[in-house]
Design a protein around this motif. Structure first.
Motif, PDB file in Angstrom:
ATOM      1  N   GLY A 103       7.114  -2.411   0.530  1.00  0.00           N
ATOM      2  CA  GLY A 103       5.612  -2.199   1.192  1.00  0.00           C
ATOM      3  C   GLY A 103       5.783  -0.828  -0.036  1.00  0.00           C
ATOM      4  N   LYS A 149       0.783  -9.971   2.154  1.00  0.00           N
ATOM      5  CA  LYS A 149       0.863  -9.525   1.749  1.00  0.00           C
ATOM      6  C   LYS A 149      -0.733  -8.353   2.316  1.00  0.00           C
ATOM      7  CE  LYS A 149       0.113  -5.641  -1.490  1.00  0.00           C
ATOM      8  NZ  LYS A 149      -0.481  -5.598  -3.284  1.00  0.00           N
ATOM      9  N   GLY A 176       3.748  -5.837   2.078  1.00  0.00           N
ATOM     10  CA  GLY A 176       3.987  -7.563   2.662  1.00  0.00           C
ATOM     11  C   GLY A 176       5.431  -8.259   2.506  1.00  0.00           C
TER      12      GLY A 176
END
Length: 196
Positions: free
Chosen positions: A118, A80, A185
């Motif tokens: 995300g 991430k 991520g």
């Protein structure tokens, strides 16, 4: 002749009953459906056949995916980036499926099915000339683009990647997004043993 036969066989029937029976005597015998009913046309048969074939194909595809499953990933492979000030966050030791190459960018090390997730928070105070655009890219080719600068948007999806693919999240201008609220991520869902 028909009405005399009815009168002879059923003398006690009323006039109306005899009329309905005589009407039945004159009815043709070859019709099994009511008058005006039509048989399905060839177009309907083609439509029905097409629907049945598509249903069979979908069922066959489901069976193929059931009997040729993806091999699940061994151990978690997750990475991430963001929100800033944090940088790449990876479990230790570094996962064997990805390698960080720069901020907002990483390289795929293992073939497989990945989930990208995300959020992009646009900077509504940005007044620069560049139009708002955020792109999720694979090998510099966009796989998703966001252009709405009025609301926080989700980015990602499930994608098949190959070893060597470079994945990144880019912006038209650095100040178009709020980096302290934007992140993305990646998570390896399954290794695919039949990807060439």
């Amino acid at each position: 002749m028909g009405s005399s036969l009815v009168n002879f066989c059923f003398p006690q029937l009323s006039f109306l009953q005899r009329m309905s029976l005589s009407h039945m005597e004159n009815m043709p015998l070859g019709h099994s459906s009511p008058q005006g009913a039509q048989r399905p046309s060839w177009k309907q048969w083609v439509l029905y056949s097409t629907v049945i074939v598509l249903l069979l194909l979908c069922s066959f595809s489901a069976l193929i995916f059931t009997f040729l499953p993806l091999k699940t990933a061994q151990g978690p492979c997750v990475a991430k980036f963001g929100p800033l000030p944090s940088k790449w966050q990876m479990p230790s030791p570094e996962p064997s499926c990805v390698n960080k190459t720069a901020d907002w960018r990483l390289k795929i090390l293992q073939n497989g099915l990945y989930l990208i997730y995300g959020q992009v928070a646009p900077n509504t105070a940005y007044k620069g000339r560049a139009p708002f655009e955020v792109q999720l890219r694979k090998n510099e080719d966009p796989i998703q683009a966001l252009t709405n600068n009025s609301t926080i948007q989700n980015v990602g999806g499930a994608y098949e990647f190959h070893a060597g693919d470079v994945i990144d999240l880019i912006f038209n201008a650095e100040h178009q997004i709020l980096k302290n609220k934007t992140y993305w991520g990646i998570f390896l869902l399954a290794n695919s043993h039949f990807i060439s």
